[in-house]
Design a protein around this motif. Structure first.
Motif, PDB file in Angstrom:
ATOM      1  N   THR A  24     -89.266 -67.816  -7.908  1.00  0.00           N
ATOM      2  CA  THR A  24     -90.038 -67.578  -9.132  1.00  0.00           C
ATOM      3  C   THR A  24     -91.355 -66.898  -8.779  1.00  0.00           C
ATOM      4  O   THR A  24     -91.957 -67.194  -7.745  1.00  0.00           O
ATOM      5  N   PRO A  25     -91.819 -65.998  -9.609  1.00  0.00           N
ATOM      6  CA  PRO A  25     -93.099 -65.339  -9.326  1.00  0.00           C
ATOM      7  C   PRO A  25     -94.250 -66.339  -9.480  1.00  0.00           C
ATOM      8  O   PRO A  25     -94.123 -67.335 -10.202  1.00  0.00           O
ATOM      9  N   PRO A  27     -97.680 -68.036 -10.819  1.00  0.00           N
ATOM     10  CA  PRO A  27     -98.235 -68.046 -12.173  1.00  0.00           C
ATOM     11  C   PRO A  27     -99.376 -67.047 -12.292  1.00  0.00           C
ATOM     12  O   PRO A  27    -100.067 -66.749 -11.327  1.00  0.00           O
ATOM     13  N   ARG A  28     -99.555 -66.544 -13.503  1.00  0.00           N
ATOM     14  CA  ARG A  28    -100.615 -65.559 -13.740  1.00  0.00           C
ATOM     15  C   ARG A  28    -101.973 -66.219 -13.641  1.00  0.00           C
ATOM     16  O   ARG A  28    -102.167 -67.350 -14.094  1.00  0.00           O
ATOM     17  N   ARG A  29    -102.912 -65.489 -13.082  1.00  0.00           N
ATOM     18  CA  ARG A  29    -104.272 -65.980 -12.916  1.00  0.00           C
ATOM     19  C   ARG A  29    -105.003 -65.871 -14.245  1.00  0.00           C
ATOM     20  O   ARG A  29    -104.960 -64.840 -14.906  1.00  0.00           O
ATOM     21  N   ARG A  30    -105.669 -66.953 -14.658  1.00  0.00           N
ATOM     22  CA  ARG A  30    -106.464 -66.915 -15.889  1.00  0.00           C
ATOM     23  C   ARG A  30    -107.775 -66.216 -15.626  1.00  0.00           C
ATOM     24  O   ARG A  30    -108.407 -66.422 -14.606  1.00  0.00           O
TER      25      ARG A  30
END
Length: 83
Positions: A24-25, A27-30
């Motif tokens: 899985t990639p 998680p996107r950085r907030r």
């Protein structure tokens, strides 16, 4: 004679259907609060500039409705000397 099932430009689609990854990639950085505030401020500045330019330019785009339209003397058939 050997014949391919898929045309050449779309051969990668057939291979992509067969390949499945279990990775899985990340998680996107907030974005930090300061970065979000900067984006909002930049967007607000651009919109305010466009609205301000429209407000300032409106008098130049409108024609005066109370004054009669001026015509040059040449349109009346008079000579350029004015006599």
């Amino acid at each position: 004679m050997f014949r391919r099932r898929e045309p050449v430009p779309f051969a990668f689609l057939a291979e992509a259907d067969r390949f499945r990854s279990n990775i899985t990639p990340p998680p996107r950085r907030r974005a930090p609060v300061g970065e979000l505030a900067g984006r909002w401020l930049l967007g607000l500045t651009i919109v305010a500039g466009l609205v301000g330019a429209l407000i300032v330019g409106m008098p130049a785009l409108s024609t005066p409705s109370g004054a009669p339209a001026q015509q040059s003397q040449a349109s009346h058939g008079q000579p350029a000397g004015g006599r």
